[in-house]
Design an enzyme around this catalytic site. Structure first.
Site, PDB file in Angstrom:
ATOM      1  N   HIS A 190      70.192  75.136  24.767  1.00 39.04           N
ATOM      2  CA  HIS A 190      68.669  75.305  24.692  1.00 39.04           C
ATOM      3  C   HIS A 190      68.056  74.518  25.853  1.00 39.04           C
ATOM      4  CE1 HIS A 190      64.603  75.921  23.143  1.00 39.04           C
ATOM      5  NE2 HIS A 190      65.368  76.958  22.498  1.00 39.04           N
ATOM      6  N   HIS A 234      68.082  84.615  27.263  1.00 42.94           N
ATOM      7  CA  HIS A 234      67.095  84.407  26.318  1.00 42.94           C
ATOM      8  C   HIS A 234      67.383  85.354  25.175  1.00 42.94           C
ATOM      9  CE1 HIS A 234      63.023  83.541  24.863  1.00 42.94           C
ATOM     10  NE2 HIS A 234      62.286  84.299  25.623  1.00 42.94           N
ATOM     11  N   ASP A 241      70.052  81.847  17.962  1.00 49.66           N
ATOM     12  CA  ASP A 241      70.749  83.404  18.173  1.00 49.66           C
ATOM     13  C   ASP A 241      72.210  83.451  17.636  1.00 49.66           C
ATOM     14  OD1 ASP A 241      68.932  84.806  19.505  1.00 49.66           O
ATOM     15  OD2 ASP A 241      69.172  84.063  21.269  1.00 49.66           O
TER      16      ASP A 241
HETATM   17  C1  LIG Z   1      66.308  82.345  21.326  1.00 49.13           C
HETATM   18  C2  LIG Z   1      66.673  81.867  22.777  1.00 49.13           C
HETATM   19  O1  LIG Z   1      66.153  82.565  23.585  1.00 49.13           O
HETATM   20  S1  LIG Z   1      67.675  80.460  22.844  1.00 49.13           S
HETATM   21  C3  LIG Z   1      68.474  80.704  24.272  1.00 49.13           C
HETATM   22  C4  LIG Z   1      69.527  81.814  24.026  1.00 49.13           C
HETATM   23  N1  LIG Z   1      70.522  81.861  25.301  1.00 49.13           N
HETATM   24  C5  LIG Z   1      71.685  81.651  25.323  1.00 49.13           C
HETATM   25  O2  LIG Z   1      72.100  81.332  24.239  1.00 49.13           O
HETATM   26  C6  LIG Z   1      72.348  81.629  26.555  1.00 49.13           C
HETATM   27  C7  LIG Z   1      73.497  80.438  26.736  1.00 49.13           C
HETATM   28  N2  LIG Z   1      72.894  79.115  27.146  1.00 49.13           N
HETATM   29  C8  LIG Z   1      72.098  78.798  28.175  1.00 49.13           C
HETATM   30  O3  LIG Z   1      72.433  79.642  29.064  1.00 49.13           O
HETATM   31  C9  LIG Z   1      71.433  77.869  28.513  1.00 49.13           C
HETATM   32  O4  LIG Z   1      71.982  76.707  27.315  1.00 49.13           O
HETATM   33  C10 LIG Z   1      70.135  77.869  28.345  1.00 49.13           C
HETATM   34  C11 LIG Z   1      69.606  79.304  29.167  1.00 49.13           C
HETATM   35  C12 LIG Z   1      69.487  78.088  26.685  1.00 49.13           C
HETATM   36  C13 LIG Z   1      69.216  76.757  28.703  1.00 49.13           C
HETATM   37  O5  LIG Z   1      69.427  76.434  30.053  1.00 49.13           O
HETATM   38  P1  LIG Z   1      69.076  74.873  30.689  1.00 49.13           P
HETATM   39  O6  LIG Z   1      67.882  74.368  30.234  1.00 49.13           O
HETATM   40  O7  LIG Z   1      69.330  75.039  32.189  1.00 49.13           O
HETATM   41  O8  LIG Z   1      70.289  73.993  30.033  1.00 49.13           O
HETATM   42  P2  LIG Z   1      70.796  72.717  30.277  1.00 49.13           P
HETATM   43  O9  LIG Z   1      70.048  71.951  31.362  1.00 49.13           O
HETATM   44  O10 LIG Z   1      70.590  72.046  29.086  1.00 49.13           O
HETATM   45  O11 LIG Z   1      72.350  72.588  30.746  1.00 49.13           O
HETATM   46  C14 LIG Z   1      73.014  71.599  30.853  1.00 49.13           C
HETATM   47  C15 LIG Z   1      74.484  72.050  30.905  1.00 49.13           C
HETATM   48  O12 LIG Z   1      75.061  72.281  30.060  1.00 49.13           O
HETATM   49  C16 LIG Z   1      75.605  73.770  30.363  1.00 49.13           C
HETATM   50  N3  LIG Z   1      75.449  74.587  29.435  1.00 49.13           N
HETATM   51  C17 LIG Z   1      74.037  74.797  28.879  1.00 49.13           C
HETATM   52  N4  LIG Z   1      74.393  75.995  27.927  1.00 49.13           N
HETATM   53  C18 LIG Z   1      75.545  76.256  27.914  1.00 49.13           C
HETATM   54  C19 LIG Z   1      76.429  77.239  27.203  1.00 49.13           C
HETATM   55  N5  LIG Z   1      75.720  77.930  26.546  1.00 49.13           N
HETATM   56  N6  LIG Z   1      77.667  77.166  27.602  1.00 49.13           N
HETATM   57  C20 LIG Z   1      78.510  76.654  28.488  1.00 49.13           C
HETATM   58  N7  LIG Z   1      77.672  75.691  29.273  1.00 49.13           N
HETATM   59  C21 LIG Z   1      76.143  75.459  28.913  1.00 49.13           C
HETATM   60  C22 LIG Z   1      74.970  74.053  31.746  1.00 49.13           C
HETATM   61  O13 LIG Z   1      75.499  74.888  32.544  1.00 49.13           O
HETATM   62  C23 LIG Z   1      74.503  72.731  32.452  1.00 49.13           C
HETATM   63  O14 LIG Z   1      75.913  72.414  33.031  1.00 49.13           O
HETATM   64  P3  LIG Z   1      75.529  71.585  34.545  1.00 49.13           P
HETATM   65  O15 LIG Z   1      74.785  70.346  34.213  1.00 49.13           O
HETATM   66  O16 LIG Z   1      77.456  71.251  34.654  1.00 49.13           O
HETATM   67  O17 LIG Z   1      75.133  72.564  35.373  1.00 49.13           O
HETATM   68  O1  LIG Z   2      62.318  78.314  23.541  1.00 50.95           O
HETATM   69  C1  LIG Z   2      63.088  78.874  24.198  1.00 50.95           C
HETATM   70  O2  LIG Z   2      63.200  78.340  25.604  1.00 50.95           O
HETATM   71  C2  LIG Z   2      63.925  80.071  23.715  1.00 50.95           C
HETATM   72  C3  LIG Z   2      63.808  80.103  22.308  1.00 50.95           C
HETATM   73  O3  LIG Z   2      64.481  79.401  21.541  1.00 50.95           O
HETATM   74  C4  LIG Z   2      62.862  81.073  21.719  1.00 50.95           C
HETATM   75  O4  LIG Z   2      62.096  81.741  22.633  1.00 50.95           O
HETATM   76  O5  LIG Z   2      62.905  81.275  20.694  1.00 50.95           O
END
Ligand SMILES: CC(=O)SCCNC(=O)CCNC(=O)[C@H](O)C(C)(C)COP(=O)(O)OP(=O)(O)OC[C@H]1O[C@@H](n2cnc3c(N)ncnc32)[C@H](O)[C@@H]1OP(=O)(O)O
Ligand SMILES: O=C([O-])CC(=O)C(=O)O
Length: 375
Positions: A260, A221, A311
């Protein structure tokens, strides 16, 4: 056997109503109370957006002037809180400092009645930047900073002034203002949902916000802006970045700052902060960090169809403004407190305790064994 994840994490399920924000629906894909994020980031100041979220409307000029003055007058930290912050070691995690600072404020300025909620929210908004920077400057530089800054009226400038002990650079103040607007609110994300669950028990505002901080801390997050910086920092060229990203993908590592839970093709906040990052890179004469970041974006899209979330380009933008990496996620808190507090108030206004059910996966029937007879 691995568990089927498709419905996990409450993905795709509505968990309540909100009038605060839409994500992935209309306009650029993000609206606060109906206003598009692109217009807010371009035209508003952060305090206007805070007022929009917390009080339900964009302020007129008189209301905005009054609100900014109110926030400025609320900046001073109680002496007991300063003493508490001085006890926290230099190597503490800054999000733990935020969590403790917020929680401590709840001890000395307890919300005893919900009629105080707007004032408690404003007090937190006004003091969270000082909480992190009083601790940071004391533990790292040995100075006790003045947290009032009467000559700096914006929260964005106040943050930078406390960090650098200097009048804020106007461009940096502008970027910081946009950044705070971009991070202010995002519907039922994990930290906001945490705050709402806490609010649904009729708990106090400080507990709800403290819980939100704890949820935001994680690298999936809010912690992703720091994690993205740690990842890109060692890379000295775009080619080096490309090779390293490809390696990480082969090893099935998560690339922080990408992907996301709701957006599928783009995060509208990325274009905005990316533009500011480019402008700052030119201002500071950056030789590679912006190029490294752009290459990461291109490779992730080409290889995985994954895009930068809010981010990723925040990392380089903050770095160009001389902000230490460990302060990245606390800045998110200074902004998101507006969204969290607005959601707490919304939850309280139409409350039912949040208490979902779980699918039980444990043993069907267990047979009691006396302690002396257990393996
Ligand atoms: C402001 C914020 O909070 S924005 C989010 C900030 N977090 C990050 O940047 C951390 C990296 N990103 C992630 O871990 C994820 O994309 C999350 C937590 C944001 C969302 O998670 P989910 O909703 O479970 O992602 P989603 O269902 O779209 O994932 C689909 C596939 O893409 C992969 N994937 C998603 N994000 C990434 C990534 N950043 N790097 C590599 N692979 C990824 C997942 O592992 C998944 O693969 P699988 O089907 O083989 O298991
Ligand atoms: O909506 C989310 O899951 C994470 C995010 O981008 C935020 O909190 O700004």
């Amino acid at each position: 056997m691995a568990k089927e994840l498709s419905g996990a994490g409450l993905r795709g399920q509505s968990a309540g109503e909100t009038a605060l924000c839409t994500v992935g629906q209309t306009g650029s894909g993000l609206t606060y109370r109906g206003y598009d994020i692109e217009e807010l980031a371009e035209k508003a100041c952060f305090e206007e957006v805070a007022h929009l979220l917390l009080y339900g409307k964009l302020p007129n000029q008189t209301e905005l002037d009054h609100y900014k003055t109110k926030l400025m007058n609320l900046r001073e930290l109680p002496q007991a809180l300063k003493s508490c912050l001085e006890l926290i070691p230099k190597d503490a995690h800054p999000m733990d400092v935020m969590r403790t600072g917020c929680s401590f404020l709840g001890n000395v300025e307890t919300e005893t009645d919900f009629s105080q909620q707007q004032d408690v929210a404003d007090r937190l908004l006004a003091t969270l930047p000082a909480i992190i920077l009083y601790w940071y400057r004391f533990s790292h530089d040995g100075v006790r900073i003045d947290t009032l800054n009467p000559s700096v009226s914006s929260l964005a400038g106040h943050f930078l002034a406390m960090l650098h002990s200097d009048t804020p650079n106007p461009l940096h103040e502008k970027v910081m203002n946009a950044s705070l607007i971009l991070y202010a609110e995002h519907e039922f994300n994990a930290s906001t949902f945490t705050a709402r669950v806490c609010a649904s028990t009729l708990s106090d505002m400080h507990s709800c916000i403290t819980g939100g901080i704890g949820s935001l801390r994680g690298p999936l997050h809010g912690g992703a802006n720091e994690a993205a910086m740690d990842m890109i920092e060692p890379w000295q060229s775009a080619d080096e970045a490309e090779a390293a990203i490809l390696d990480k993908l082969v090893n099935k590592e998560k690339i922080m700052g990408f992907g996301h839970a709701i957006y599928r093709e783009r995060d509208p906040r990325n274009d905005i902060i990316k533009k500011w990052s480019k402008r700052l890179s030119e201002e500071v004469g950056d030789t590679h960090l912006y190029a490294v970041s752009e290459r990461c974006e291109a490779v992730m899209w080409r290889e995985k169809k994954l895009f930068c979330n809010a981010d990723f380009f925040h990392a380089s933008a903050y770095r160009f403004m001389g902000i230490p990496t460990k302060l990245f996620t606390p800045i998110f808190v200074c902004s998101r407190v507006t969204g969290w507090a607005s959601h707490v108030m919304e939850q309280r206004a139409n409350n039912r305790i949040i208490r979902p059910s779980a699918d039980y996966t444990g043993p069907e029937k267990a047979t009691w064994v006396d302690i002396a007879d257990r393996d």
